[in-house]
Design an enzyme around this catalytic site. Structure first.
Site, PDB file in Angstrom:
ATOM      1  N   LYS A   1       0.851  -1.210   0.000  1.00 40.05           N
ATOM      2  CA  LYS A   1       0.000   0.000   0.000  1.00 40.05           C
ATOM      3  C   LYS A   1       0.881   1.253   0.000  1.00 40.05           C
ATOM      4  O   LYS A   1       0.671   2.174  -0.778  1.00 40.05           O
ATOM      5  CB  LYS A   1      -0.876   0.013   1.241  1.00 40.05           C
ATOM      6  CG  LYS A   1      -1.532   1.362   1.543  1.00 40.05           C
ATOM      7  CD  LYS A   1      -2.425   1.332   2.749  1.00 40.05           C
ATOM      8  CE  LYS A   1      -1.703   1.513   4.051  1.00 40.05           C
ATOM      9  NZ  LYS A   1      -1.387   2.916   4.400  1.00 40.05           N
ATOM     10  N   ASN A   2       1.900   1.263   0.851  1.00 35.27           N
ATOM     11  CA  ASN A   2       2.687   2.483   1.048  1.00 35.27           C
ATOM     12  C   ASN A   2       3.717   2.731  -0.050  1.00 35.27           C
ATOM     13  O   ASN A   2       4.382   3.756  -0.040  1.00 35.27           O
ATOM     14  CB  ASN A   2       3.348   2.475   2.429  1.00 35.27           C
ATOM     15  CG  ASN A   2       2.309   2.616   3.528  1.00 35.27           C
ATOM     16  OD1 ASN A   2       1.141   2.918   3.247  1.00 35.27           O
ATOM     17  ND2 ASN A   2       2.696   2.372   4.758  1.00 35.27           N
TER      18      ASN A   2
ATOM     19  N   CYS B   1      -5.279  12.198  12.716  1.00 41.51           N
ATOM     20  CA  CYS B   1      -5.953  10.901  12.590  1.00 41.51           C
ATOM     21  C   CYS B   1      -5.784  10.223  13.956  1.00 41.51           C
ATOM     22  O   CYS B   1      -5.209  10.786  14.882  1.00 41.51           O
ATOM     23  CB  CYS B   1      -5.332  10.074  11.472  1.00 41.51           C
ATOM     24  SG  CYS B   1      -3.717   9.444  11.889  1.00 41.51           S
TER      25      CYS B   1
ATOM     26  N   ARG C   1      -0.277  14.337  12.859  1.00 41.77           N
ATOM     27  CA  ARG C   1       0.172  14.173  11.475  1.00 41.77           C
ATOM     28  C   ARG C   1       0.450  15.515  10.760  1.00 41.77           C
ATOM     29  O   ARG C   1      -0.208  15.869   9.794  1.00 41.77           O
ATOM     30  CB  ARG C   1      -0.815  13.340  10.673  1.00 41.77           C
ATOM     31  CG  ARG C   1      -1.295  12.068  11.339  1.00 41.77           C
ATOM     32  CD  ARG C   1      -0.213  11.020  11.556  1.00 41.77           C
ATOM     33  NE  ARG C   1       0.381  10.468  10.369  1.00 41.77           N
ATOM     34  CZ  ARG C   1      -0.132   9.474   9.662  1.00 41.77           C
ATOM     35  NH1 ARG C   1      -1.271   8.956  10.011  1.00 41.77           N
ATOM     36  NH2 ARG C   1       0.488   9.029   8.585  1.00 41.77           N
TER      37      ARG C   1
ATOM     38  N   ASP D   1       4.809   0.618  11.918  1.00 44.31           N
ATOM     39  CA  ASP D   1       3.622  -0.046  11.363  1.00 44.31           C
ATOM     40  C   ASP D   1       3.534  -1.512  11.763  1.00 44.31           C
ATOM     41  O   ASP D   1       2.539  -2.166  11.473  1.00 44.31           O
ATOM     42  CB  ASP D   1       3.622   0.048   9.833  1.00 44.31           C
ATOM     43  CG  ASP D   1       3.368   1.460   9.371  1.00 44.31           C
ATOM     44  OD1 ASP D   1       3.521   1.722   8.173  1.00 44.31           O
ATOM     45  OD2 ASP D   1       3.036   2.310  10.213  1.00 44.31           O
TER      46      ASP D   1
ATOM     47  N   ARG E   1      -8.469  -0.711   4.583  1.00 38.18           N
ATOM     48  CA  ARG E   1      -7.553   0.289   4.031  1.00 38.18           C
ATOM     49  C   ARG E   1      -6.208  -0.328   3.676  1.00 38.18           C
ATOM     50  O   ARG E   1      -5.505   0.165   2.814  1.00 38.18           O
ATOM     51  CB  ARG E   1      -7.322   1.413   5.054  1.00 38.18           C
ATOM     52  CG  ARG E   1      -8.571   2.190   5.396  1.00 38.18           C
ATOM     53  CD  ARG E   1      -8.226   3.421   6.183  1.00 38.18           C
ATOM     54  NE  ARG E   1      -7.193   4.205   5.492  1.00 38.18           N
ATOM     55  CZ  ARG E   1      -6.698   5.337   5.983  1.00 38.18           C
ATOM     56  NH1 ARG E   1      -7.093   5.787   7.133  1.00 38.18           N
ATOM     57  NH2 ARG E   1      -5.774   5.998   5.304  1.00 38.18           N
TER      58      ARG E   1
HETATM   59  C1  EPZ Z   1       4.151   6.927   6.202  1.00 40.18           C
HETATM   60  O1  EPZ Z   1       3.352   7.940   6.767  1.00 40.18           O
HETATM   61  C2  EPZ Z   1       3.258   5.699   6.121  1.00 40.18           C
HETATM   62  N1  EPZ Z   1       2.111   5.980   5.259  1.00 40.18           N
HETATM   63  C3  EPZ Z   1       2.782   5.326   7.520  1.00 40.18           C
HETATM   64  O2  EPZ Z   1       2.028   4.129   7.402  1.00 40.18           O
HETATM   65  C4  EPZ Z   1       4.009   5.048   8.381  1.00 40.18           C
HETATM   66  O3  EPZ Z   1       3.586   4.766   9.703  1.00 40.18           O
HETATM   67  C5  EPZ Z   1       4.929   6.274   8.382  1.00 40.18           C
HETATM   68  O4  EPZ Z   1       5.284   6.627   7.032  1.00 40.18           O
HETATM   69  C6  EPZ Z   1       6.210   6.025   9.157  1.00 40.18           C
HETATM   70  O5  EPZ Z   1       6.880   4.930   8.603  1.00 40.18           O
HETATM   71  C7  EPZ Z   1       2.276   5.944   3.914  1.00 40.18           C
HETATM   72  O6  EPZ Z   1       3.356   5.704   3.414  1.00 40.18           O
HETATM   73  C8  EPZ Z   1       1.060   6.222   3.087  1.00 40.18           C
HETATM   74  P1  EPZ Z   1       6.171  10.296   8.259  1.00 40.18           P
HETATM   75  P2  EPZ Z   1       3.893   9.474   6.793  1.00 40.18           P
HETATM   76  O7  EPZ Z   1       6.060  11.566   7.495  1.00 40.18           O
HETATM   77  O8  EPZ Z   1       4.658   9.744   5.565  1.00 40.18           O
HETATM   78  C9  EPZ Z   1       6.287  13.534  11.687  1.00 40.18           C
HETATM   79  C10 EPZ Z   1       0.224   2.686   7.754  1.00 40.18           C
HETATM   80  O9  EPZ Z   1      -0.229   2.155   8.789  1.00 40.18           O
HETATM   81  N2  EPZ Z   1       6.134  14.522  10.605  1.00 40.18           N
HETATM   82  O10 EPZ Z   1       7.346   9.418   8.041  1.00 40.18           O
HETATM   83  O11 EPZ Z   1       2.739  10.350   7.122  1.00 40.18           O
HETATM   84  C11 EPZ Z   1       5.041  12.687  11.864  1.00 40.18           C
HETATM   85  O12 EPZ Z   1       4.089  13.345  12.694  1.00 40.18           O
HETATM   86  C12 EPZ Z   1       0.642   4.141   7.788  1.00 40.18           C
HETATM   87  O13 EPZ Z   1       0.382   2.101   6.657  1.00 40.18           O
HETATM   88  C13 EPZ Z   1       6.276  15.868  10.911  1.00 40.18           C
HETATM   89  O14 EPZ Z   1       6.511  16.246  12.054  1.00 40.18           O
HETATM   90  O15 EPZ Z   1       4.867   9.414   8.045  1.00 40.18           O
HETATM   91  C14 EPZ Z   1       5.594  11.447  12.511  1.00 40.18           C
HETATM   92  O16 EPZ Z   1       5.761  11.701  13.888  1.00 40.18           O
HETATM   93  C15 EPZ Z   1       0.395   4.803   9.137  1.00 40.18           C
HETATM   94  N3  EPZ Z   1       6.132  16.776   9.922  1.00 40.18           N
HETATM   95  C16 EPZ Z   1       6.982  11.302  11.874  1.00 40.18           C
HETATM   96  O17 EPZ Z   1       7.290  12.591  11.332  1.00 40.18           O
HETATM   97  C17 EPZ Z   1       5.881  16.401   8.616  1.00 40.18           C
HETATM   98  O18 EPZ Z   1       5.787  17.285   7.744  1.00 40.18           O
HETATM   99  C18 EPZ Z   1       7.033  10.296  10.735  1.00 40.18           C
HETATM  100  O19 EPZ Z   1       6.016  10.632   9.818  1.00 40.18           O
HETATM  101  C19 EPZ Z   1       5.733  15.023   8.330  1.00 40.18           C
HETATM  102  C20 EPZ Z   1       5.876  14.100   9.327  1.00 40.18           C
END
Ligand code: EPZ
Length: 425
Positions: free
Chosen positions: A22-23, A120, A125, A310, A402
């Site tokens: 998915k990701n 969420c 997020r 995850d 999802r």
């Molecule tokens: C991706 O989400 C995945 N989703 C998530 O999978 C996964 O948990 C996550 O990466 C971490 O591996 C998809 O790929 C669609 P991040 P993403 O930006 O990109 C903070 C699942 O269950 N952050 O790496 O949204 C954020 O709050 C889902 O399949 C900021 O502070 O995750 C988090 O604490 C859930 N500012 C950390 O970074 C930003 O602009 C990591 O988030 C962006 C993120």
């Protein structure tokens, strides 16, 4: 809302075909907005999130045809022109990955109006890293009534972007945006997930010039335009890890066909330490217990190649039945223990202190009605239900739809007593 009903205690045995990730599929689909040329993506899983992004991309002007291809589907996407720059709140709020249209819209069309995703269940997020990066590439960003209004009328220019926090989505968004920028872009402290490497491979096939994907320093030399490409989505390492936990908790033996051990290093390391036997085959992995009891393992979630956030809920479910204690620390999201109280209702012994949960192994879990709260928490509850005595009913299974393609069918084929109960209309 549908439920899933599981009668636990049956060892799972047989084969499970791991679906496309998915990701990986989501950013790959967003890449269509970068070019008018056709992009053919195969091994796409049948998931609610894929359908949601399909409708979002279509309203931006993407023409998308879907062909069933055995257990998966093949999407052909082409975006002759950007018809609409607005990504509406009612779609974005359902799926945070919608933010991945920001970079492509800006790079291709010079404007994007993307709803702030909002929080969420697992956390608030933010998207500040996405926006900081786009500004480094010369975009002007304004926040207007809950929307990000980004413009780059003269196109994007290459820049140096240092991420203070590793972000998968921001790395993907900026990699796509930089592909069409004027000049070179450097991403420092970039995310290293296999899904990033998969996206870079597809963009490169489209004509992008990207070096270093999979490391913490990615260099993108912008090109004038991107062309056609064909790409197969990588297998889902989180789905594979989830079914590995199901095999172990049920005292079973599963052949996870299509799983890639080289994407699952930290997960497999933890499972082996807990007492799993992992055998690599020509087409995947065979997972079973090496001995009768499993041991509790202390784990801290980290960006790749560390232990994946995850996989945290699924591991916690497994740890509830170990012969010792496990300390699980969640460092990525601020509210990702919502499965803990539900597991406790099944008889688990879990104490949550802030970002850490102490799981003390118990002899048995007892089936109960439980509530799914987010995608991976739901899978944790299914995994616990497979081992619990009696019947477990997991409510609100739309969360599972999802991210898990044909979950009931895959588990039924391996002997599980599991069925989906349609909610009364
Ligand atoms: C991706 O989400 C995945 N989703 C998530 O999978 C996964 O948990 C996550 O990466 C971490 O591996 C998809 O790929 C669609 P991040 P993403 O930006 O990109 C903070 C699942 O269950 N952050 O790496 O949204 C954020 O709050 C889902 O399949 C900021 O502070 O995750 C988090 O604490 C859930 N500012 C950390 O970074 C930003 O602009 C990591 O988030 C962006 C993120």
């Amino acid at each position: 809302m549908d439920s899933i009903v599981i009668r636990g205690g049956i060892p799972l045995t047989g084969d499970i075909r791991i679906s496309g990730a998915k990701n990986a599929a989501l950013p790959l689909m967003a890449a269509t907005l970068l070019s008018e040329a056709p992009l053919e993506i195969s091994n796409v899983p049948r998931l609610a999130d894929i359908a949601t992004l399909t409708s979002l991309l279509a309203q931006h002007g993407a023409e998308i045809s879907i062909r069933s291809d055995g257990d998966s589907q093949c999407l052909t996407l082409a975006t002759p022109a950007i018809a609409n720059v607005l990504a509406p709140y009612d779609i974005v709020r359902k799926m945070r990955a919608s933010i991945l249209v920001l970079g492509p819209l800006l790079a291709r069309h010079g404007e994007a109006m993307v709803s702030l995703p909002g929080g969420c269940a697992i956390g608030n997020r933010p998207i500040d890293l996405h926006l900081k990066g786009m500004k480094e590439l010369g975009a002007e960003i304004r926040l207007e009534e809950g929307y990000v209004h980004a413009t780059a009328p003269k196109g994007l220019k290459g820049g140096e972007i240092h991420f203070p926090t590793v972000s998968v989505g921001a790395t993907e968004n900026l990699m796509m945006a930089a592909s069409l920028a004027h000049g070179a872009t450097v991403l420092e402290n970039a995310a290293r997930e296999p899904e990033i490497v998969d996206l870079a491979a597809c963009l490169t096939a489209m004509g992008a010039k990207i070096e270093g994907a999979g490391t913490d320093r990615v260099v993108i030399e912008g090109v004038a335009r991107l062309g056609p490409a064909r790409h197969a989505v990588m297998p889902d390492r989180i789905e594979a890890g989830s079914y590995a936990a199901a095999a172990l908790i049920s005292h079973g033996k599963l052949h996870l066909t299509g799983a890639r051990a080289d994407h699952m290093g930290s997960t497999l390391e933890v499972l082996v330490k807990a007492g799993a036997r992992i055998e690599e085959t020509a087409d995947g992995l065979i997972v079973s217990r090496a001995a009768e009891r499993l041991h509790g393992i202390d784990v801290i979630t980290q960006p790749y190649p560390g232990f994946a956030t995850d996989m945290q809920a699924q591991l916690m479910a497994l740890m509830t039945l170990c012969d010792s204690a496990a300390m699980i620390t969640e460092t990525i999201f601020e509210n990702r223990f919502m499965h803990a109280p539900e597991l406790t209702r099944m008889g688990a012994d879990i104490t949550v202190h802030g970002a850490s949960a102490m799981v003390r192994g118990v002899r048995q879990l007892k089936g109960a009605p439980v509530m799914a709260t987010d995608l991976r928490a739901s899978m944790g509850l299914v995994i616990a239900g497979l081992a619990a005595s009696g019947t477990t009913t997991v409510n609100r299974v739309y969360h599972l739809d999802r991210g898990y393609d044909r979950l009931v069918e895959k588990l039924t084929a391996c002997g599980a007593a599991i069925e989906r109960v349609r909610a009364a209309a």
